[in-house]
Design a protein around this motif. Structure first.
Motif, mmCIF file in Angstrom:
data_model
loop_
_atom_site.group_PDB
_atom_site.id
_atom_site.type_symbol
_atom_site.label_atom_id
_atom_site.label_comp_id
_atom_site.label_asym_id
_atom_site.label_seq_id
_atom_site.Cartn_x
_atom_site.Cartn_y
_atom_site.Cartn_z
ATOM 1 N N ARG A 80 0.878 -1.175 0.069
ATOM 2 C CA ARG A 80 -0.121 0.059 0.000
ATOM 3 C C ARG A 80 0.871 1.299 0.067
ATOM 4 O O ARG A 80 0.655 2.103 -0.755
ATOM 5 N N GLU A 81 1.879 1.277 1.037
ATOM 6 C CA GLU A 81 2.688 2.426 0.928
ATOM 7 C C GLU A 81 3.365 2.682 -0.430
ATOM 8 O O GLU A 81 3.979 3.597 -0.896
ATOM 9 N N ARG A 82 3.727 1.657 -1.010
ATOM 10 C CA ARG A 82 4.868 1.609 -2.483
ATOM 11 C C ARG A 82 3.619 2.309 -3.413
ATOM 12 O O ARG A 82 3.940 3.249 -4.204
ATOM 13 N N LEU A 83 2.280 1.829 -3.525
ATOM 14 C CA LEU A 83 1.569 2.056 -4.385
ATOM 15 C C LEU A 83 1.335 3.853 -4.300
ATOM 16 O O LEU A 83 1.007 4.785 -5.039
ATOM 17 N N LEU A 84 0.899 4.255 -2.918
ATOM 18 C CA LEU A 84 0.783 5.640 -2.415
ATOM 19 C C LEU A 84 1.806 6.439 -3.084
ATOM 20 O O LEU A 84 1.759 7.510 -3.506
ATOM 21 N N ALA A 85 3.153 6.006 -2.714
ATOM 22 C CA ALA A 85 4.282 6.702 -3.134
ATOM 23 C C ALA A 85 4.614 6.966 -4.618
ATOM 24 O O ALA A 85 5.109 7.822 -5.109
ATOM 25 N N CYS A 88 -0.875 6.418 -6.230
ATOM 26 C CA CYS A 88 -2.186 6.043 -6.052
ATOM 27 C C CYS A 88 -2.654 6.861 -4.913
ATOM 28 O O CYS A 88 -1.955 7.576 -4.207
ATOM 29 N N GLU A 89 -4.032 7.024 -4.667
ATOM 30 C CA GLU A 89 -4.585 7.723 -3.809
ATOM 31 C C GLU A 89 -5.373 6.366 -2.964
ATOM 32 O O GLU A 89 -5.813 5.546 -3.534
#
Length: 119
Positions: A80-85, A88-89
């Motif tokens: 999740r953190e990788r996608l947000l970075a 992604c929202e």
């Protein structure tokens, strides 16, 4: 009769940009096919599954009209953190759906909702 999932197609305003974003995130090459009409279909392959991006069309293939695809991950929080970075929202979760199973949903920069599932 049914085998594993082979292709997941989503609808995007800019299929090539969507595929390039996912290609970079997954470190896989992007493939692009341009039809005679100029429509672009772009895709990446990862672990035997083709993730394809077709042009969105309000009449036939509206953006967001796709199913939510869940990627299996080893660590929901880290993924999740990788996608947000990566741009992604947050959309939904993380949620514990079984004692040893969690899910979360995020919206990629192109509007597609994607899921992650893991321990």
């Amino acid at each position: 009769m049914f085998n594993s999932v082979r292709i997941v197609m989503t609808f995007a305003a800019d299929p090539e940009a969507s595929a390039r974003w996912w290609g970079e995130l997954l470190d896989v090459p992007v493939k692009v096919d341009v039809s005679d009409s100029g429509a672009v279909y772009a895709w990446v392959e990862h672990d035997g599954v083709e993730l394809g991006f077709h042009p969105a069309d309000d009449k036939r293939n509206p953006r967001g009209g796709s199913p939510v695809v869940y990627w299996g991950v080893d660590d929901v929080d880290r993924a999740r953190e990788r996608l947000l970075a990566a741009g992604c929202e947050h959309h939904r979760g993380p949620l514990t759906i079984e004692r040893v199973r969690r899910i979360a949903q995020l919206r990629d920069p192109f509007g597609t909702i994607v899921g992650i599932e893991g321990p």
